[in-house]
Design a protein around this motif. Structure first.
Motif, PDB file in Angstrom:
ATOM      1  N   PHE A 181       0.813  -1.220   0.000  1.00 37.01           N
ATOM      2  CA  PHE A 181       0.000   0.000   0.000  1.00 37.01           C
ATOM      3  C   PHE A 181       0.845   1.268   0.000  1.00 37.01           C
ATOM      4  O   PHE A 181       0.351   2.349   0.310  1.00 37.01           O
ATOM      5  CB  PHE A 181      -0.922   0.008   1.222  1.00 37.01           C
ATOM      6  CG  PHE A 181      -1.871  -1.152   1.282  1.00 37.01           C
ATOM      7  CD1 PHE A 181      -2.870  -1.312   0.323  1.00 37.01           C
ATOM      8  CD2 PHE A 181      -1.768  -2.105   2.291  1.00 37.01           C
ATOM      9  CE1 PHE A 181      -3.746  -2.391   0.376  1.00 37.01           C
ATOM     10  CE2 PHE A 181      -2.635  -3.180   2.356  1.00 37.01           C
ATOM     11  CZ  PHE A 181      -3.627  -3.321   1.391  1.00 37.01           C
ATOM     12  N   GLU A 182       2.129   1.143  -0.368  1.00 37.41           N
ATOM     13  CA  GLU A 182       3.012   2.302  -0.340  1.00 37.41           C
ATOM     14  C   GLU A 182       2.588   3.393  -1.319  1.00 37.41           C
ATOM     15  O   GLU A 182       2.899   4.563  -1.122  1.00 37.41           O
ATOM     16  CB  GLU A 182       4.454   1.864  -0.640  1.00 37.41           C
ATOM     17  CG  GLU A 182       5.094   1.060   0.494  1.00 37.41           C
ATOM     18  CD  GLU A 182       6.499   0.609   0.160  1.00 37.41           C
ATOM     19  OE1 GLU A 182       6.875   0.697  -1.036  1.00 37.41           O
ATOM     20  OE2 GLU A 182       7.222   0.169   1.071  1.00 37.41           O
ATOM     21  N   SER A 183       1.885   3.013  -2.382  1.00 41.07           N
ATOM     22  CA  SER A 183       1.533   3.995  -3.413  1.00 41.07           C
ATOM     23  C   SER A 183       0.057   4.399  -3.393  1.00 41.07           C
ATOM     24  O   SER A 183      -0.437   5.004  -4.338  1.00 41.07           O
ATOM     25  CB  SER A 183       1.877   3.435  -4.802  1.00 41.07           C
ATOM     26  OG  SER A 183       1.149   2.234  -5.063  1.00 41.07           O
ATOM     27  N   ILE A 184      -0.663   4.075  -2.324  1.00 38.37           N
ATOM     28  CA  ILE A 184      -2.078   4.440  -2.278  1.00 38.37           C
ATOM     29  C   ILE A 184      -2.220   5.957  -2.132  1.00 38.37           C
ATOM     30  O   ILE A 184      -1.309   6.651  -1.687  1.00 38.37           O
ATOM     31  CB  ILE A 184      -2.817   3.727  -1.127  1.00 38.37           C
ATOM     32  CG1 ILE A 184      -2.263   4.160   0.236  1.00 38.37           C
ATOM     33  CG2 ILE A 184      -2.753   2.228  -1.295  1.00 38.37           C
ATOM     34  CD1 ILE A 184      -3.060   3.617   1.402  1.00 38.37           C
ATOM     35  N   ALA A 185      -3.390   6.454  -2.507  1.00 39.18           N
ATOM     36  CA  ALA A 185      -3.657   7.891  -2.448  1.00 39.18           C
ATOM     37  C   ALA A 185      -3.639   8.362  -0.997  1.00 39.18           C
ATOM     38  O   ALA A 185      -4.203   7.713  -0.113  1.00 39.18           O
ATOM     39  CB  ALA A 185      -5.013   8.192  -3.079  1.00 39.18           C
ATOM     40  N   THR A 186      -2.978   9.478  -0.773  1.00 43.88           N
ATOM     41  CA  THR A 186      -2.901  10.032   0.570  1.00 43.88           C
ATOM     42  C   THR A 186      -3.844  11.229   0.683  1.00 43.88           C
ATOM     43  O   THR A 186      -4.194  11.858  -0.321  1.00 43.88           O
ATOM     44  CB  THR A 186      -1.476  10.493   0.889  1.00 43.88           C
ATOM     45  OG1 THR A 186      -1.144  11.626   0.063  1.00 43.88           O
ATOM     46  CG2 THR A 186      -0.473   9.370   0.645  1.00 43.88           C
ATOM     47  N   PRO A 187      -4.253  11.579   1.897  1.00 40.58           N
ATOM     48  CA  PRO A 187      -5.121  12.751   2.063  1.00 40.58           C
ATOM     49  C   PRO A 187      -4.444  14.033   1.605  1.00 40.58           C
ATOM     50  O   PRO A 187      -5.121  14.950   1.106  1.00 40.58           O
ATOM     51  CB  PRO A 187      -5.416  12.764   3.577  1.00 40.58           C
ATOM     52  CG  PRO A 187      -4.395  11.879   4.197  1.00 40.58           C
ATOM     53  CD  PRO A 187      -4.037  10.874   3.176  1.00 40.58           C
ATOM     54  N   VAL A 188      -3.134  14.117   1.736  1.00 36.51           N
ATOM     55  CA  VAL A 188      -2.408  15.315   1.281  1.00 36.51           C
ATOM     56  C   VAL A 188      -2.521  15.459  -0.233  1.00 36.51           C
ATOM     57  O   VAL A 188      -2.751  16.564  -0.761  1.00 36.51           O
ATOM     58  CB  VAL A 188      -0.921  15.243   1.707  1.00 36.51           C
ATOM     59  CG1 VAL A 188      -0.128  16.386   1.076  1.00 36.51           C
ATOM     60  CG2 VAL A 188      -0.802  15.286   3.218  1.00 36.51           C
ATOM     61  N   GLN A 189      -2.358  14.352  -0.957  1.00 31.92           N
ATOM     62  CA  GLN A 189      -2.456  14.390  -2.423  1.00 31.92           C
ATOM     63  C   GLN A 189      -3.852  14.806  -2.872  1.00 31.92           C
ATOM     64  O   GLN A 189      -4.010  15.640  -3.772  1.00 31.92           O
ATOM     65  CB  GLN A 189      -2.112  13.010  -2.992  1.00 31.92           C
ATOM     66  CG  GLN A 189      -0.658  12.617  -2.808  1.00 31.92           C
ATOM     67  CD  GLN A 189      -0.406  11.162  -3.169  1.00 31.92           C
ATOM     68  OE1 GLN A 189      -1.313  10.319  -3.140  1.00 31.92           O
ATOM     69  NE2 GLN A 189       0.831  10.840  -3.516  1.00 31.92           N
ATOM     70  N   ILE A 190      -4.875  14.223  -2.246  1.00 27.89           N
ATOM     71  CA  ILE A 190      -6.253  14.542  -2.638  1.00 27.89           C
ATOM     72  C   ILE A 190      -6.596  15.980  -2.248  1.00 27.89           C
ATOM     73  O   ILE A 190      -7.292  16.684  -2.990  1.00 27.89           O
ATOM     74  CB  ILE A 190      -7.232  13.551  -1.997  1.00 27.89           C
ATOM     75  CG1 ILE A 190      -6.915  12.125  -2.465  1.00 27.89           C
ATOM     76  CG2 ILE A 190      -8.671  13.908  -2.346  1.00 27.89           C
ATOM     77  CD1 ILE A 190      -7.739  11.059  -1.787  1.00 27.89           C
ATOM     78  N   HIS A 191      -6.109  16.427  -1.101  1.00 22.58           N
ATOM     79  CA  HIS A 191      -6.364  17.814  -0.676  1.00 22.58           C
ATOM     80  C   HIS A 191      -5.777  18.793  -1.694  1.00 22.58           C
ATOM     81  O   HIS A 191      -6.407  19.819  -2.014  1.00 22.58           O
ATOM     82  CB  HIS A 191      -5.741  18.047   0.697  1.00 22.58           C
ATOM     83  CG  HIS A 191      -6.003  19.414   1.241  1.00 22.58           C
ATOM     84  ND1 HIS A 191      -7.193  19.773   1.834  1.00 22.58           N
ATOM     85  CD2 HIS A 191      -5.220  20.538   1.258  1.00 22.58           C
ATOM     86  CE1 HIS A 191      -7.132  21.039   2.200  1.00 22.58           C
ATOM     87  NE2 HIS A 191      -5.956  21.520   1.867  1.00 22.58           N
ATOM     88  N   LYS A 192      -4.602  18.508  -2.206  1.00 20.70           N
ATOM     89  CA  LYS A 192      -3.963  19.364  -3.196  1.00 20.70           C
ATOM     90  C   LYS A 192      -4.820  19.452  -4.459  1.00 20.70           C
ATOM     91  O   LYS A 192      -5.030  20.545  -5.016  1.00 20.70           O
ATOM     92  CB  LYS A 192      -2.573  18.824  -3.534  1.00 20.70           C
ATOM     93  CG  LYS A 192      -1.776  19.688  -4.510  1.00 20.70           C
ATOM     94  CD  LYS A 192      -0.371  19.122  -4.669  1.00 20.70           C
ATOM     95  CE  LYS A 192       0.471  20.014  -5.575  1.00 20.70           C
ATOM     96  NZ  LYS A 192       0.007  20.000  -6.976  1.00 20.70           N
ATOM     97  N   ILE A 193      -5.334  18.308  -4.914  1.00 23.28           N
ATOM     98  CA  ILE A 193      -6.198  18.296  -6.099  1.00 23.28           C
ATOM     99  C   ILE A 193      -7.458  19.120  -5.843  1.00 23.28           C
ATOM    100  O   ILE A 193      -7.900  19.903  -6.690  1.00 23.28           O
ATOM    101  CB  ILE A 193      -6.588  16.847  -6.470  1.00 23.28           C
ATOM    102  CG1 ILE A 193      -5.348  16.049  -6.860  1.00 23.28           C
ATOM    103  CG2 ILE A 193      -7.619  16.826  -7.599  1.00 23.28           C
ATOM    104  CD1 ILE A 193      -5.615  14.566  -7.068  1.00 23.28           C
ATOM    105  N   ARG A 194      -8.039  18.953  -4.667  1.00 25.44           N
ATOM    106  CA  ARG A 194      -9.277  19.664  -4.320  1.00 25.44           C
ATOM    107  C   ARG A 194      -9.057  21.176  -4.260  1.00 25.44           C
ATOM    108  O   ARG A 194      -9.885  21.953  -4.740  1.00 25.44           O
ATOM    109  CB  ARG A 194      -9.816  19.136  -2.985  1.00 25.44           C
ATOM    110  CG  ARG A 194     -11.142  19.731  -2.565  1.00 25.44           C
ATOM    111  CD  ARG A 194     -11.782  18.897  -1.475  1.00 25.44           C
ATOM    112  NE  ARG A 194     -11.006  18.862  -0.251  1.00 25.44           N
ATOM    113  CZ  ARG A 194     -11.127  19.757   0.736  1.00 25.44           C
ATOM    114  NH1 ARG A 194     -11.988  20.750   0.633  1.00 25.44           N
ATOM    115  NH2 ARG A 194     -10.398  19.643   1.833  1.00 25.44           N
ATOM    116  N   MET A 195      -7.946  21.608  -3.681  1.00 23.82           N
ATOM    117  CA  MET A 195      -7.666  23.035  -3.584  1.00 23.82           C
ATOM    118  C   MET A 195      -7.373  23.650  -4.952  1.00 23.82           C
ATOM    119  O   MET A 195      -7.783  24.773  -5.237  1.00 23.82           O
ATOM    120  CB  MET A 195      -6.485  23.277  -2.644  1.00 23.82           C
ATOM    121  CG  MET A 195      -6.782  23.017  -1.174  1.00 23.82           C
ATOM    122  SD  MET A 195      -8.056  24.117  -0.483  1.00 23.82           S
ATOM    123  CE  MET A 195      -9.518  23.062  -0.575  1.00 23.82           C
TER     124      MET A 195
END
Length: 208
Positions: free
Chosen positions: A124-138
């Motif tokens: 699971f080392e490459s699963i989506a992180t909340p930081v990555q998704i937050h960046k996309i959302r912002m």
């Protein structure tokens, strides 16, 4: 999250395996795969003691299953967003906000899995992180202008308050333009008096 949990869309931990008669002051996420095989009553002390046992393999498998299920839901949301011909919408903003919350849950589960089975956690080392998704959302929010119109707001204070709230969520705000999304507010001012009749003021009410 709660409706998604009830519908089985995302996986969360529960404490159903514990005997409800056992008093506990721990987070339910800390007691995955915990069983109470033995009890002991100390009549001299007037206390009950319980032996808690965790099967590490069972716990690890449960975390693996939950992470996989949640990651499937996250990927479905991200794919839906990326395939949208008009991705910069409030609907997609809400979808990404939910995906970020699920990713935050997965991040917590992954930390526990690393302790239980570090080798299994590597998948699971490459699963989506909340930081990555937050960046996309912002980044998406910055492309969604929202018009703020407030009637009877002579000094613009009310409109400014709405703008600050929307800006904190990453949106750009405008006044008096014809954007796709508009916050339209109607302000009502009423004279008010204190209960003793010695002070006067104004009561503000508005609806949007």
């Amino acid at each position: 999250m709660e409706p998604a949990q009830v519908a089985g869309v995302v996986a969360t931990a529960t404490a159903s395996s514990l005997d409800q008669s056992v008093l506990r002051e721990v987070s339910q996420d800390d007691i995955i795969a915990v069983e109470i095989p033995e009890f002991f009553e100390s009549k001299q002390e007037g206390k009950w003691y319980a032996l808690a046992v965790m099967n590490k393999e069972t716990a690890a498998n449960m975390y693996i299953s939950m992470i996989q299920k949640n990651e499937t839901e996250i990927n479905a949301i991200l794919n839906q967003y990326r395939a949208d011909k008009d991705p910069n919408t409030l609907l997609n903003y809400a979808r990404l906000d939910f995906a970020e919350e699920v990713a935050r849950t997965n991040e917590k589960y992954l930390k526990r899995l690393v302790i239980l089975n570090s080798e299994a956690a590597k998948q699971f080392e490459s699963i989506a992180t909340p930081v990555q998704i937050h960046k996309i959302r912002m980044e998406m929010a910055a492309k969604i202008p929202i018009c703020v119109n407030v009637d009877d707001d002579s000094d613009g204070r009310i409109a400014k308050s709405f703008q600050e709230v929307m800006a904190s969520a990453g949106f750009n705000t405008t006044i008096g333009s014809n954007e796709r999304y508009v916050i339209q507010c109607f302000v009502h001012l009423n004279d008010g008096k204190s209960t003793d009749g010695n002070h006067k003021g104004e009561n503000y009410s508005f609806h949007c």
